[in-house]
Design an enzyme around this catalytic site. Structure first.
Site, PDB file in Angstrom:
ATOM      1  N   PHE A  14       0.864  -1.184   0.000  1.00 18.41           N
ATOM      2  CA  PHE A  14       0.000   0.000   0.000  1.00 18.41           C
ATOM      3  C   PHE A  14       0.899   1.232   0.000  1.00 18.41           C
ATOM      4  CE2 PHE A  14      -2.723   3.003   2.632  1.00 18.41           C
ATOM      5  CZ  PHE A  14      -3.669   3.237   1.645  1.00 18.41           C
ATOM      6  N   LEU A  44       1.008   5.137   0.378  1.00 23.45           N
ATOM      7  CA  LEU A  44       0.347   6.383   0.751  1.00 23.45           C
ATOM      8  C   LEU A  44       1.392   7.439   1.143  1.00 23.45           C
ATOM      9  CD1 LEU A  44      -2.299   7.936   1.478  1.00 23.45           C
ATOM     10  CD2 LEU A  44      -2.170   6.904   3.745  1.00 23.45           C
ATOM     11  N   ARG A  73      -6.194  -1.219  10.868  1.00 22.50           N
ATOM     12  CA  ARG A  73      -5.573  -0.910  12.166  1.00 22.50           C
ATOM     13  C   ARG A  73      -5.662  -2.037  13.186  1.00 22.50           C
ATOM     14  NH1 ARG A  73      -7.035   5.308  11.467  1.00 22.50           N
ATOM     15  NH2 ARG A  73      -5.016   5.935  10.617  1.00 22.50           N
ATOM     16  N   GLN A 111       8.604 -11.209  44.320  1.00 23.09           N
ATOM     17  CA  GLN A 111       7.361 -10.493  44.056  1.00 23.09           C
ATOM     18  C   GLN A 111       7.570  -9.352  43.051  1.00 23.09           C
ATOM     19  OE1 GLN A 111       5.240  -8.602  47.390  1.00 23.09           O
ATOM     20  NE2 GLN A 111       3.682 -10.163  47.050  1.00 23.09           N
ATOM     21  N   GLN A 123      13.739  -5.664  30.753  1.00 22.65           N
ATOM     22  CA  GLN A 123      14.097  -5.328  32.137  1.00 22.65           C
ATOM     23  C   GLN A 123      14.177  -6.582  33.013  1.00 22.65           C
ATOM     24  OE1 GLN A 123      14.967  -2.319  32.870  1.00 22.65           O
ATOM     25  NE2 GLN A 123      15.375  -2.666  35.044  1.00 22.65           N
ATOM     26  N   GLY A 136      20.737  -7.800  31.954  1.00 17.03           N
ATOM     27  CA  GLY A 136      21.811  -7.736  30.961  1.00 17.03           C
ATOM     28  C   GLY A 136      21.570  -8.685  29.806  1.00 17.03           C
ATOM     29  N   GLU A 178       1.022   3.386  10.034  1.00 17.94           N
ATOM     30  CA  GLU A 178      -0.437   3.407   9.876  1.00 17.94           C
ATOM     31  C   GLU A 178      -1.085   4.377  10.869  1.00 17.94           C
ATOM     32  OE1 GLU A 178      -2.592  -0.175   8.933  1.00 17.94           O
ATOM     33  OE2 GLU A 178      -0.728  -1.190   8.421  1.00 17.94           O
ATOM     34  N   THR A 188       0.509   7.484  13.705  1.00 14.60           N
ATOM     35  CA  THR A 188       1.206   7.451  15.000  1.00 14.60           C
ATOM     36  C   THR A 188       0.181   7.402  16.134  1.00 14.60           C
ATOM     37  OG1 THR A 188       1.150   9.848  15.156  1.00 14.60           O
ATOM     38  CG2 THR A 188       3.103   8.875  14.109  1.00 14.60           C
TER      39      THR A 188
END
Lengths: 384, 260
Positions: free
Chosen positions: A122, A124, A242, A278, A336, A340, A363, A365
């Site tokens: 597409f 655009l 979308r 936890q 997170q 590492g 498509e 922001t």
């Protein structure tokens, strides 16, 4: 959560999952690294009939809808958001024909797309026309039984790989956005070229290029709908697609949660798996909850679309906004949790985080989605 | 070309547990799948059909739930399935199994090629394929890694050996057992899955076959399993280190201590 899928949808989801886990997952890092287009995977998807799930049976499809396309996109994205885009980008390029094409155009193009024989794209966006799509400059001029296209489309997903392009171009400059029209351009058209392949942060297995038209001649019969309908075709296409981006976001987030969860159960620190802490548990719980909420909203929107709802800009924007923001958060949290290791390219978590970012951008922001949602909210108030 | 592919449903695990009392496989709680080697036979059968035209019939002997294996075969491109199932077949060894399958194939009648996986992942005998060909009195080629040429009368195939391969030409009808090098099995297609869902594999019992009742099931099975056991895992070797002279000396001492 049980979404009460039909038997056919369950079959589609299970097959997409099998292909994603067995065929895509093992090669996702390879294609991310090399930025090659994953043609061998496209072939598998084609042979499995997945390209046709949302297309009508009379054109060789399986007669499902956007919900079916979302299920496939989600499962593929769970393994690789970039490879999934070869599939989903084809859906986006096909929608203008499916929604607004003539019977002849549908007969000519949809069967090949349903079989996965030809991919679609597409066109655009332009350099000066991103969120402000109305600023586009690509023009189409009618000459006899031909249209002559001039201009450059930018950041086109599947460009160069796809064979069928749906292009929005201006046919009447004096009418602003009401002067835009939609066209089908086949790869190989005289005067059509592709720019260099873009180097991206994420979804690197997806091909992104410029599509350049220089006095590109196409048959007049390739006009979709009527002159002046281009913007309506584009907006309707985006309203319909979308939930597809939302499902890509859901899939990417699920892939990231899968790795973070696995990792947390095997990674031992302070003498126990980190999943027993936890702090980690609460992160995982929040990720899973946000993910499920996004999935529910995405499916609800897709089903609304399939039910034939006319006005669904707001709902479709909500699904894309919520799911893409969720994906960015969940993938960041997955990195997170893995610390590492999450940051290293030896593990897939960082790739999911890079892949997630685009879902907040393309498509429309997240900011444009909010504009659409707010504008519709206000419009609804005025109607009362 | 009429192609028959013989398949077996096996437990989905490479870590098969054995009942220590009965010396049979423990199947409870283990998901059943098509024997992995048979997946290559199915793929090759479907490719043969795509190459030469014709029909692929999947054949299995097993309990009623083996119908699922036939449906899976249909989703992968086989045209129909036949389940040979009867309490009378229970306890069949490879001889009785191949006898029964051969009887079913005789009933199917018109066939050009029979394909089998080289062996099943549970029993690992690799005897049923060759057994079928013996009962049918047709040629067989085992461990086929490529079908080079095939027409209505003959097939030229590559038979894998430890050091390379033999090229074998055989008249049809014949039976081929295939190795995993022969192809990469495809994924099912949605249309195949839908066809499989609607498909109703034929079910044949002992009465449907022209077979000697005494040759069926446990009674027809000459094999008696005396004992099945898991061999002890080999312990790691001993590493001798030092200079060449020291190592040689120590090794010689150790070898002297053993009765060679």
């Amino acid at each position: 959560m049980d979404y009460l899928l039909t038997e056919q949808q369950t079959m589609i989801r299970d097959l997409a999952r099998k292909i994603a886990q067995e065929k895509i997952k093992p090669v996702a890092a390879h294609y991310d690294e090399t930025e090659e287009f994953a043609w061998p995977i496209m072939k598998i998807l084609a042979d499995s009939d997945l390209f046709g799930v949302y297309l009508p049976e009379q054109y060789g499809g399986l007669g499902g809808g956007i919900m079916d396309m979302c299920l496939v996109t989600e499962e593929l994205s769970r393994a690789c958001g970039g490879i999934a885009l070869g599939y989903a980008g084809t859906g986006l390029g096909t929608l203008p024909i499916l929604l607004h094409g003539s019977e002849e155009q549908k007969k000519k193009y949809l069967p090949d797309i349903a079989k996965g024989k030809r991919l679609a794209a597409f066109c655009l966006t332009e350099a000066e026309a991103g969120s402000d799509a109305g600023a586009m400059r690509t023009s189409a001029r009618k000459e006899g039984d031909k249209y002559i296209l001039n201009g450059t489309k930018q950041w086109i997903t599947n460009a160069g790989e796809a064979e069928i392009y749906t292009v929005i171009a201006i046919t009447d400059k004096t009418k602003g956005i009401r002067g835009a029209s939609a066209f089908i351009v086949e790869k190989g058209a005289k005067g059509m070229e592709f720019g260099k392949k873009e180097k991206k942060m994420g979804i690197r297995a997806s091909a992104t290029r410029e599509v350049i038209f220089t006095d590109c001649e196409i048959p007049a019969a390739n006009l979709i709908s009527k002159e002046g309908m281009g913007f309506i075709v584009a907006l309707k296409t985006l309203d319909t697609s979308r939930p597809g981006v939302a499902s890509q976001a859901v899939g990417i987030a699920q892939g990231a949660l899968d790795c973070a969860l696995d990792y947390s159960r095997t990674r031992v620190q302070f003498g126990q798996p980190i999943s027993s802490f936890q702090a980690i548990q609460h992160m995982l719980a929040d990720m899973a909850t946000q993910l499920e909420a996004a999935r529910a909203l995405t499916y609800a929107t897709a089903r609304m679309s399939d039910s034939g709802a006319k006005a669904m800009s707001k709902d479709s924007a909500m699904s894309k906004l919520f799911a893409s923001e969720m994906a960015m958060k969940v993938t960041t949290d997955a990195v997170q949790i893995m610390g590492g290791y999450g940051y290293m390219r030896d593990y897939p978590a960082e790739k999911f985080m890079r892949d997630a970012k685009i879902t907040q951008i393309y498509e429309g922001t997240s900011q444009i989605q909010r504009n659409v949602i707010a504008a519709n909210l206000i419009k609804e108030t005025l109607k009362k | 070309m009429n192609i028959i592919v013989c398949i077996k449903q096996v437990p989905n695990t490479t870590d098969v547990r054995i009942d220590p009392v009965t010396n049979t496989l423990i199947r409870d709680g283990v998901e059943s799948v098509i024997n992995p080697f048979d997946a290559y036979a199915i793929e090759e059968a479907v490719r043969l059909k795509e190459r030469c035209g014709g029909k692929v019939t999947a054949l299995t002997m097993g309990p009623p739930q083996a119908e699922n294996a036939l449906k899976e075969a249909i989703s992968l491109g086989c045209d129909e399935g036949i389940l040979v199932s009867d309490r009378k077949f229970a306890g069949s060894d490879t001889w009785a199994t191949s006898y029964t399958l051969a009887a079913a194939i005789k009933k199917i009648g018109d066939y050009d090629v029979i394909l089998c996986g080289k062996q099943a992942s549970d029993g690992d005998t690799a005897q049923v394929g060759p057994g079928i060909s013996a009962h049918l009195d047709i040629p067989q080629v085992t461990y086929v890694k490529k079908i080079r040429e095939i027409d209505e009368k003959t097939a030229k195939v590559e038979r894998m050996t430890e050091e390379g391969y033999d090229v074998v030409e055989t008249p049809l009808p014949c039976l081929l057992t295939v190795v995993k090098e022969i192809n990469t099995p495809r994924m099912p297609s949605l249309k195949g899955l839908m066809r499989a869902k609607a498909a109703k594999p034929l079910k044949w019992t002992a009465d449907d076959l022209e077979a000697d009742p005494a040759a069926l099931g446990l009674d027809g099975s000459p094999t008696r399993v005396v004992k099945i056991f898991t061999p002890e895992t080999r312990k790691g070797g001993e590493l001798i280190s030092g200079s060449s002279a020291e190592v040689a000396k120590e090794l010689a001492e150790l070898l002297k201590g053993e009765v060679i």
